[in-house]
Design an enzyme around this catalytic site. Structure first.
Site, PDB file in Angstrom:
ATOM      1  N   HIS A 234      14.912 -42.399 -26.582  1.00 22.60           N
ATOM      2  CA  HIS A 234      14.824 -41.121 -26.376  1.00 22.60           C
ATOM      3  C   HIS A 234      14.847 -40.083 -24.992  1.00 22.60           C
ATOM      4  O   HIS A 234      15.108 -41.144 -24.199  1.00 22.60           O
ATOM      5  CB  HIS A 234      12.857 -40.755 -26.667  1.00 22.60           C
ATOM      6  CG  HIS A 234      11.992 -39.748 -26.003  1.00 22.60           C
ATOM      7  ND1 HIS A 234      12.335 -38.731 -26.300  1.00 22.60           N
ATOM      8  CD2 HIS A 234      11.292 -39.360 -24.909  1.00 22.60           C
ATOM      9  CE1 HIS A 234      11.284 -37.707 -26.497  1.00 22.60           C
ATOM     10  NE2 HIS A 234      11.581 -37.976 -25.457  1.00 22.60           N
TER      11      HIS A 234
ATOM     12  N   PHE B  93      10.483 -36.322 -42.155  1.00 22.05           N
ATOM     13  CA  PHE B  93      11.060 -37.522 -41.003  1.00 22.05           C
ATOM     14  C   PHE B  93       9.991 -38.325 -39.846  1.00 22.05           C
ATOM     15  O   PHE B  93       9.400 -39.474 -39.089  1.00 22.05           O
ATOM     16  CB  PHE B  93      11.934 -37.508 -40.277  1.00 22.05           C
ATOM     17  CG  PHE B  93      11.879 -36.526 -39.059  1.00 22.05           C
ATOM     18  CD1 PHE B  93      11.558 -36.257 -37.858  1.00 22.05           C
ATOM     19  CD2 PHE B  93      12.377 -34.807 -39.702  1.00 22.05           C
ATOM     20  CE1 PHE B  93      11.093 -36.075 -36.568  1.00 22.05           C
ATOM     21  CE2 PHE B  93      12.054 -33.961 -37.726  1.00 22.05           C
ATOM     22  CZ  PHE B  93      11.475 -34.435 -37.062  1.00 22.05           C
TER      23      PHE B  93
ATOM     24  N   ASN C 194      17.626 -44.323 -33.283  1.00 20.63           N
ATOM     25  CA  ASN C 194      18.702 -44.392 -32.215  1.00 20.63           C
ATOM     26  C   ASN C 194      18.511 -44.079 -31.331  1.00 20.63           C
ATOM     27  O   ASN C 194      18.737 -43.163 -30.661  1.00 20.63           O
ATOM     28  CB  ASN C 194      18.867 -42.558 -32.773  1.00 20.63           C
ATOM     29  CG  ASN C 194      17.232 -42.074 -32.579  1.00 20.63           C
ATOM     30  OD1 ASN C 194      16.376 -42.474 -31.907  1.00 20.63           O
ATOM     31  ND2 ASN C 194      17.673 -39.898 -32.218  1.00 20.63           N
TER      32      ASN C 194
HETATM   33  P1  ATP Z   1      14.379 -37.659 -29.018  1.00 19.99           P
HETATM   34  O1  ATP Z   1      13.154 -36.869 -29.253  1.00 19.99           O
HETATM   35  O2  ATP Z   1      13.677 -39.261 -30.085  1.00 19.99           O
HETATM   36  O3  ATP Z   1      15.359 -37.443 -27.744  1.00 19.99           O
HETATM   37  P2  ATP Z   1      16.082 -35.557 -30.285  1.00 19.99           P
HETATM   38  O4  ATP Z   1      15.444 -35.089 -29.032  1.00 19.99           O
HETATM   39  O5  ATP Z   1      17.070 -35.804 -30.322  1.00 19.99           O
HETATM   40  O6  ATP Z   1      15.327 -37.675 -29.999  1.00 19.99           O
HETATM   41  P3  ATP Z   1      14.072 -34.657 -32.201  1.00 19.99           P
HETATM   42  O7  ATP Z   1      14.715 -33.441 -33.298  1.00 19.99           O
HETATM   43  O8  ATP Z   1      13.050 -34.055 -31.018  1.00 19.99           O
HETATM   44  O9  ATP Z   1      15.767 -35.523 -31.779  1.00 19.99           O
HETATM   45  O10 ATP Z   1      12.870 -36.327 -33.023  1.00 19.99           O
HETATM   46  C1  ATP Z   1      12.830 -36.733 -32.633  1.00 19.99           C
HETATM   47  C2  ATP Z   1      13.014 -38.213 -33.502  1.00 19.99           C
HETATM   48  O11 ATP Z   1      12.585 -38.179 -34.254  1.00 19.99           O
HETATM   49  C3  ATP Z   1      14.439 -38.643 -33.449  1.00 19.99           C
HETATM   50  O12 ATP Z   1      14.919 -38.796 -31.782  1.00 19.99           O
HETATM   51  C4  ATP Z   1      14.768 -39.160 -34.293  1.00 19.99           C
HETATM   52  O13 ATP Z   1      14.375 -40.695 -33.919  1.00 19.99           O
HETATM   53  C5  ATP Z   1      13.700 -38.800 -35.011  1.00 19.99           C
HETATM   54  N1  ATP Z   1      14.929 -37.699 -36.566  1.00 19.99           N
HETATM   55  C6  ATP Z   1      15.150 -36.535 -35.688  1.00 19.99           C
HETATM   56  N2  ATP Z   1      15.126 -36.193 -37.496  1.00 19.99           N
HETATM   57  C7  ATP Z   1      15.268 -37.521 -38.365  1.00 19.99           C
HETATM   58  C8  ATP Z   1      15.759 -37.185 -39.599  1.00 19.99           C
HETATM   59  N3  ATP Z   1      16.272 -35.546 -40.447  1.00 19.99           N
HETATM   60  N4  ATP Z   1      14.970 -38.389 -40.313  1.00 19.99           N
HETATM   61  C9  ATP Z   1      15.217 -39.382 -39.334  1.00 19.99           C
HETATM   62  N5  ATP Z   1      14.699 -39.168 -39.046  1.00 19.99           N
HETATM   63  C10 ATP Z   1      14.131 -38.386 -37.985  1.00 19.99           C
HETATM   64 MG    MG Z   2      13.163 -34.616 -28.698  1.00 19.75          MG
END
Ligand code: ATP
Ligand code: MG
Length: 141
Positions: free
Chosen positions: A115, A57, A112
């Site tokens: 962050h 992603f 979403n």
């Molecule tokens: P953030 O870091 O934005 O607070 P998070 O910690 O909940 O979110 P991470 O695993 O750090 O999630 O992923 C960072 C960002 O990448 C997510 O907020 C989302 O916008 C995007 N993302 C993560 N997984 C996916 C996926 N499977 N498909 C699309 N986008 C994704």
């Molecule tokens: Mg994150």
């Protein structure tokens, strides 16, 4: 008190939900210590999400985060990092708990709304990324 870093993402600045999200954060007890609006360059978005480089992603994430304005926020509260993670909810809004910011305002797992830093170490790094010391008001980092 501790601090964490949030970013209101381009989906939320684009659909008029930024103010509601900021109010939600204040209602949950966070104090805003720094705020700005930025349009990230590709290089900045790639650097910020360097930890995800190579994930399926990653390209979509960089495209999205550069697609419109972001609002980074330095937020202060007791246990700010873990508290903010609770308040924003799961990454995928369909899995987020009722009343969380992502349940209320996120469109999808990619788009979403917000962050939040996932550790004190990353909160410090991410806060420095957006705010030089002089732009932060009050105590803490
Ligand atoms: P953030 O870091 O934005 O607070 P998070 O910690 O909940 O979110 P991470 O695993 O750090 O999630 O992923 C960072 C960002 O990448 C997510 O907020 C989302 O916008 C995007 N993302 C993560 N997984 C996916 C996926 N499977 N498909 C699309 N986008 C994704
Ligand atoms: Mg994150």
């Amino acid at each position: 008190m501790s601090q964490t870093l949030a970013i209101i993402k381009p989906d939320a600045t684009g659909n008029g939900k930024a103010g509601k999200i900021l109010a939600h954060l204040e209602d949950e007890g966070f104090t805003v210590r720094a705020i700005r609006m930025v349009r990230l360059t590709r290089a900045q978005a790639e650097a910020f999400y360097e930890v995800h480089r190579g994930r399926p992603f990653y390209e979509e994430l960089v495209e999205f985060m550069t697609s419109g304005p972001c609002i980074p926020l330095a937020l202060e509260a007791d246990d700010a990092v873990s508290r903010l993670r609770e308040v924003i909810g799961a990454t995928d809004p369909t899995e987020a708990e009722e009343g969380t910011i992502r349940k209320l305002y996120a469109e999808s797992k990619g788009r979403n709304a917000i962050h939040a830093s996932d550790s004190d170490e990353n909160a410090a790094r991410e806060t420095s990324f957006f705010f030089p010391e002089a732009e932060r008001i009050g105590s803490g980092r």
